[in-house]
Scaffold this motif. Structure first.
Motif, PDB file in Angstrom:
ATOM      1  N   ARG A 269       1.784  -3.521  12.164  1.00  0.00           N
ATOM      2  CA  ARG A 269       2.637  -3.483  13.354  1.00  0.00           C
ATOM      3  C   ARG A 269       2.509  -2.167  14.105  1.00  0.00           C
ATOM      4  N   ASN A 270       2.071  -1.126  13.396  1.00  0.00           N
ATOM      5  CA  ASN A 270       1.852   0.182  14.030  1.00  0.00           C
ATOM      6  C   ASN A 270       0.402   0.386  14.438  1.00  0.00           C
ATOM      7  N   GLY A 271      -0.395  -0.691  14.343  1.00  0.00           N
ATOM      8  CA  GLY A 271      -1.789  -0.615  14.752  1.00  0.00           C
ATOM      9  C   GLY A 271      -2.706   0.019  13.728  1.00  0.00           C
ATOM     10  N   GLU A 272      -2.227   0.240  12.514  1.00  0.00           N
ATOM     11  CA  GLU A 272      -3.045   0.845  11.469  1.00  0.00           C
ATOM     12  C   GLU A 272      -3.762  -0.228  10.656  1.00  0.00           C
ATOM     13  N   VAL A 273      -4.975   0.083  10.241  1.00  0.00           N
ATOM     14  CA  VAL A 273      -5.750  -0.814   9.399  1.00  0.00           C
ATOM     15  C   VAL A 273      -6.011  -0.106   8.064  1.00  0.00           C
ATOM     16  N   ILE A 274      -5.583  -0.716   6.981  1.00  0.00           N
ATOM     17  CA  ILE A 274      -5.752  -0.161   5.637  1.00  0.00           C
ATOM     18  C   ILE A 274      -6.943  -0.837   4.965  1.00  0.00           C
ATOM     19  N   GLU A 275      -7.758  -0.036   4.306  1.00  0.00           N
ATOM     20  CA  GLU A 275      -8.906  -0.601   3.596  1.00  0.00           C
ATOM     21  C   GLU A 275      -8.416  -1.488   2.448  1.00  0.00           C
TER      22      GLU A 275
ATOM     23  N   HIS B 259       0.874  -1.181   0.000  1.00  0.00           N
ATOM     24  CA  HIS B 259       0.000   0.000   0.000  1.00  0.00           C
ATOM     25  C   HIS B 259       0.900   1.217   0.000  1.00  0.00           C
ATOM     26  N   HIS B 260       0.831   2.014  -1.074  1.00  0.00           N
ATOM     27  CA  HIS B 260       1.732   3.156  -1.244  1.00  0.00           C
ATOM     28  C   HIS B 260       3.193   2.717  -1.126  1.00  0.00           C
ATOM     29  N   GLY B 261       3.486   1.553  -1.696  1.00  0.00           N
ATOM     30  CA  GLY B 261       4.859   1.072  -1.745  1.00  0.00           C
ATOM     31  C   GLY B 261       5.375   0.425  -0.478  1.00  0.00           C
TER      32      GLY B 261
END
Length: 331
Positions: free
Chosen positions: A153-159, A143-145
């Protein structure tokens, strides 16, 4: 994993001279190391100048990992789209943040009853064929490279968008309380971790995660042909070389033709050659074809053009072919 290199011959004990060796190794990757670590260990054992694998396995997964050396790396992408078979162990009624035993484990509900063998069979039928699957956050998809697991690992969720995958067959190997062992034959792009979770939900257990995963086959290759790193370590260098399959072993599903000396020379010079009429029926809708010399040496892959000629698609290097000719036909 510690590998003893004392039995690897070298003119320089600290930095052995790399060899231009070519072939295909069917490796049985061990538990707990990445595919790249297994690849680099095999490269060290063979004292190889160049190698690559044909797809990855997670560190917790074991099993078949084809490794290509030298000129074989030109064809390493052939198996990326091949069907694969996995032996998977699911723990029902629990969830993992990563979908496997390496994540944080939580019980979905203590009151959930374990399914019966018949219930499992009935539920699994809905996963056969073309189904939709959501790629996991803990994956190497970009996602975006940047790989998704970096965001996770940083707790982010990408659609993400669900993708179509193919499940050819699922067989129950055993069911013991909430532990379900399956043999799964699937197409490319299938995440067994996600499949396990979806199966657990469909069975009314709230979810499931993988406690074990072993890849037992890729296309027509299986573990009976594979070598472990420990077995390779205990071999001499010549024995390791004998464990390699020829370069064209990856390409046996493609039809082949033998070129006379002039056509072999032309194809290596980048010229198109006339497509033989007597093999048109053999090709049918196929576009790629294996090319061999009169001495039965594999030259590479050719491609059939709309003008019914053969053009070079991916050929072995001139230096490799010269070395082969020198070794096999001198004198």
């Amino acid at each position: 994993m510690h590998i003893n290199i004392s039995n690897i011959p070298s003119n320089n004990l600290i930095k052995p001279k790399k060899r231009n060796i070519s072939g295909v190794l069917l490796l049985d990757k061990p538990y707990g190391i990445s595919s790249n670590k297994a690849l680099q260990t095999a490269k060290q054992l063979f004292v190889a100048a160049k190698c690559g694998h044909t797809g990855t396995l997670d560190p917790m997964a074991t099993g078949l990992l084809p490794v290509c050396f030298g000129e074989a790396t030109k064809f390493s992408s052939i198996l990326l789209g091949a069907n694969k078979t996995y032996e998977a162990t699911l723990k029902l009624g629990f969830m993992s943040t990563t979908g496997d035993a390496e994540g944080l484990i939580s019980q979905v509900a203590a009151t959930v009853q374990n399914p019966t063998f018949t219930q499992c069979q009935q539920t699994l039928t809905q996963f056969i064929g073309i189904i939709k699957q959501m790629p996991p956050m803990f994956s190497a998809l970009k996602h975006h490279g940047k790989p998704l697991y970096c965001y996770a690992r940083n707790g982010e969720v990408i659609e993400r968008q669900a993708r179509e995958i193919v499940i050819h067959e699922i067989q129950i190997q055993s069911l013991n309380h909430n532990e379900l062992q399956l043999s799964i034959q699937c197409g490319t792009g299938t995440y067994i971790r996600v499949l396990a979770e979806d199966i657990g939900k469909a069975m009314g257990c709230g979810g499931a995660y993988l406690t074990g995963l072993r890849r037992s086959a890729i296309d027509r290759f299986d573990l009976s042909q594979a070598y472990s790193l420990i077995a390779l370590e205990n071999m001499s260098l010549s024995e390791r070389d004998n464990s390699l399959l020829p370069i064209d072993y990856l390409l046996h599903d493609y039809p082949s033709i033998t070129l006379d000396r002039l056509n072999a020379l032309h194809i290596q010079q980048g010229r198109n050659i006339v497509f033989p009429e007597n093999i048109s029926e053999m090709m049918k809708d196929r576009k790629l074809i294996r090319l061999y010399s009169e001495q039965h040496q594999f030259l590479g892959l050719g491609e059939i053009t709309i003008e019914q000629t053969i053009t070079a698609k991916r050929l072995l290097s001139d230096s490799y072919l010269l070395e082969y000719a020198t070794q096999n036909f001198s004198g």
